[in-house]
Design a protein around this motif. Structure first.
Motif, short mmCIF file in Angstrom:
data_model
loop_
_atom_site.label_atom_id
_atom_site.label_comp_id
_atom_site.label_asym_id
_atom_site.label_seq_id
_atom_site.Cartn_x
_atom_site.Cartn_y
_atom_site.Cartn_z
N PRO A 1 0.81 -1.23 0.00
CA PRO A 1 0.00 0.00 0.00
C PRO A 1 0.84 1.27 0.00
CG PRO A 1 -0.94 -1.60 1.51
CD PRO A 1 0.39 -2.15 1.06
N TYR A 2 1.99 1.22 0.65
CA TYR A 2 2.90 2.37 0.63
C TYR A 2 3.40 2.63 -0.79
CZ TYR A 2 7.03 5.19 1.84
OH TYR A 2 7.99 6.18 1.93
N PHE A 3 3.82 1.58 -1.47
CA PHE A 3 4.24 1.72 -2.86
C PHE A 3 3.10 2.25 -3.72
CE2 PHE A 3 3.31 -0.68 -6.77
CZ PHE A 3 4.13 0.00 -7.65
N ALA A 4 1.88 1.75 -3.48
CA ALA A 4 0.73 2.14 -4.31
C ALA A 4 0.48 3.64 -4.24
CB ALA A 4 -0.51 1.36 -3.89
N LEU A 5 0.72 4.26 -3.09
CA LEU A 5 0.58 5.72 -2.99
C LEU A 5 1.61 6.42 -3.87
CD1 LEU A 5 -0.10 6.63 0.76
CD2 LEU A 5 -1.66 6.80 -1.18
N TRP A 6 2.86 6.01 -3.77
CA TRP A 6 3.92 6.64 -4.57
C TRP A 6 3.67 6.45 -6.06
CZ3 TRP A 6 7.15 10.17 -3.02
CH2 TRP A 6 7.50 10.25 -1.67
N ARG A 7 3.10 5.32 -6.41
CA ARG A 7 2.83 5.04 -7.83
C ARG A 7 1.88 6.08 -8.42
NH1 ARG A 7 -1.39 1.81 -10.01
NH2 ARG A 7 -0.98 1.16 -12.17
N LEU A 8 0.97 6.60 -7.62
CA LEU A 8 0.04 7.61 -8.11
C LEU A 8 0.77 8.88 -8.52
CD1 LEU A 8 -2.83 7.25 -5.47
CD2 LEU A 8 -2.82 6.38 -7.83
N LEU A 9 1.92 9.14 -7.91
CA LEU A 9 2.66 10.37 -8.21
C LEU A 9 3.60 10.22 -9.40
CD1 LEU A 9 3.55 11.47 -4.57
CD2 LEU A 9 1.65 12.25 -5.99
N GLU A 10 4.20 9.04 -9.52
CA GLU A 10 5.16 8.79 -10.60
C GLU A 10 4.88 7.43 -11.22
OE1 GLU A 10 7.29 10.77 -11.91
OE2 GLU A 10 7.45 12.40 -10.46
N PRO A 11 3.77 7.28 -11.93
CA PRO A 11 3.40 5.94 -12.42
C PRO A 11 4.38 5.33 -13.40
CG PRO A 11 1.97 7.64 -13.35
CD PRO A 11 2.77 8.30 -12.27
N ASP A 12 5.10 6.13 -14.15
CA ASP A 12 6.07 5.58 -15.10
C ASP A 12 7.36 5.16 -14.41
OD1 ASP A 12 4.34 5.98 -17.26
OD2 ASP A 12 5.03 8.04 -17.54
N ALA A 13 7.87 6.03 -13.56
CA ALA A 13 9.13 5.73 -12.88
C ALA A 13 8.97 4.70 -11.77
CB ALA A 13 9.74 7.01 -12.30
N LEU A 14 7.79 4.66 -11.16
CA LEU A 14 7.55 3.77 -10.03
C LEU A 14 6.47 2.75 -10.39
CD1 LEU A 14 7.56 6.43 -7.17
CD2 LEU A 14 9.46 5.02 -7.98
N SER A 15 6.76 1.96 -11.39
CA SER A 15 5.78 1.00 -11.88
C SER A 15 5.73 -0.28 -11.06
CB SER A 15 6.07 0.64 -13.34
OG SER A 15 7.39 0.12 -13.47
N THR A 16 6.77 -0.54 -10.24
CA THR A 16 6.82 -1.74 -9.41
C THR A 16 7.35 -1.38 -8.03
OG1 THR A 16 9.10 -2.31 -10.01
CG2 THR A 16 7.34 -3.16 -11.45
N PRO A 17 7.06 -2.21 -7.01
CA PRO A 17 7.63 -1.95 -5.68
C PRO A 17 9.16 -1.93 -5.71
CG PRO A 17 5.84 -3.53 -5.53
CD PRO A 17 6.10 -3.33 -6.99
N GLU A 18 9.76 -2.74 -6.56
CA GLU A 18 11.21 -2.77 -6.66
C GLU A 18 11.75 -1.44 -7.17
OE1 GLU A 18 9.52 -6.56 -6.22
OE2 GLU A 18 9.14 -5.13 -7.87
N ALA A 19 11.03 -0.83 -8.10
CA ALA A 19 11.45 0.48 -8.63
C ALA A 19 11.43 1.53 -7.53
CB ALA A 19 10.55 0.89 -9.79
N LEU A 20 10.45 1.45 -6.62
CA LEU A 20 10.41 2.39 -5.51
C LEU A 20 11.63 2.22 -4.61
CD1 LEU A 20 9.02 4.53 -3.76
CD2 LEU A 20 7.72 2.72 -2.67
#
Length: 222
Positions: free
Chosen positions: A197-216
């Motif tokens: 869920p923490y990753f899912a929040l960040w994904r909303l801000l940078e969906p291209d750069a943060l497409s996976t939890p590993e990318a975060l």
């Protein structure tokens, strides 16, 4: 801040003027503790963006119990008149097209309803979308992943937020056709001990750069 009716605390000034306003577009997670003044920092940001003519329309999306508080604080602290949009208005017409809806407040669950979201879609396609969308209590935009079969489960609230973040969604109910340039997520509890869920929040801000939890996990801090 000369037209605001508050004297911001030092940490609020630093957040707004040294961080938020230096990023463009604004895709920002404001995760200060409760009582740190996230509403004040957001109000300062909105006021400055209007003063600099960087935005013309702002939509604030809080839980239902905070709708009145947002309207009151924007008015009394920042001289910003915001229109509250209520659920029954979608059946009568499109409230987002009204002249006084350039700064609008609509509750999270009202906006995720099929009728109201359709009105937001219509407004954007008519050229009256929103430049900045603010989600208060953003941890309520929840998505999680099953640790066994890795199936991702998204709430309707999250799927709605995906559409506003510019993420292509399969659900036709939440296909928007436009997206705001800037998004702010406000929450005092962004993690709550659950990594996905923490990753899912960040994904909303940078969906291209943060497409996976590993990318975060690999994303640079600075």
């Amino acid at each position: 801040t000369e037209i605001s009716l508050i004297d911001p605390l030092p940490h609020q000034r630093v957040a707004v003027y040294d961080h938020i306003l230096k990023a463009w577009p604004i895709r920002f997670l404001l995760a200060d503790d409760a009582g740190a003044g996230k509403t004040i920092m957001t109000g300062l940001t909105i006021r400055e963006l209007f003063s600099r003519r960087l935005v013309h329309r702002v939509l604030v999306v809080p839980p239902a119990g905070l709708v009145g508080n947002w309207q009151r604080e924007l008015r009394t602290l920042f001289r910003i008149e915001a229109r509250i949009i209520r659920g029954n208005e979608a059946a009568k017409g499109n409230p987002f097209l009204d002249p006084d809806a350039s700064i609008a407040i609509v509750s999270l669950d009202t906006l995720r309803s099929k009728g109201m979201f359709a009105r937001l879609r219509e407004a954007g396609l008519a050229g009256l979308g929103y430049d900045l969308v603010v989600f208060d209590e953003a941890h309520k935009l929840s998505a999680d992943r099953d640790p066994i079969d890795m199936t991702v489960r998204k709430t309707a609230r999250y799927r709605m937020a995906e559409a506003l973040a510019g993420i292509v969604v399969e659900d036709s109910e939440f296909q928007l056709g436009w997206s705001p340039q800037s998004i702010m997520l406000l929450t005092a509890t962004p993690h709550m001990g659950k990594p996905y869920p923490y990753f899912a929040l960040w994904r909303l801000l940078e969906p291209d750069a943060l497409s996976t939890p590993e990318a975060l996990g690999e994303f640079p801090v600075e």
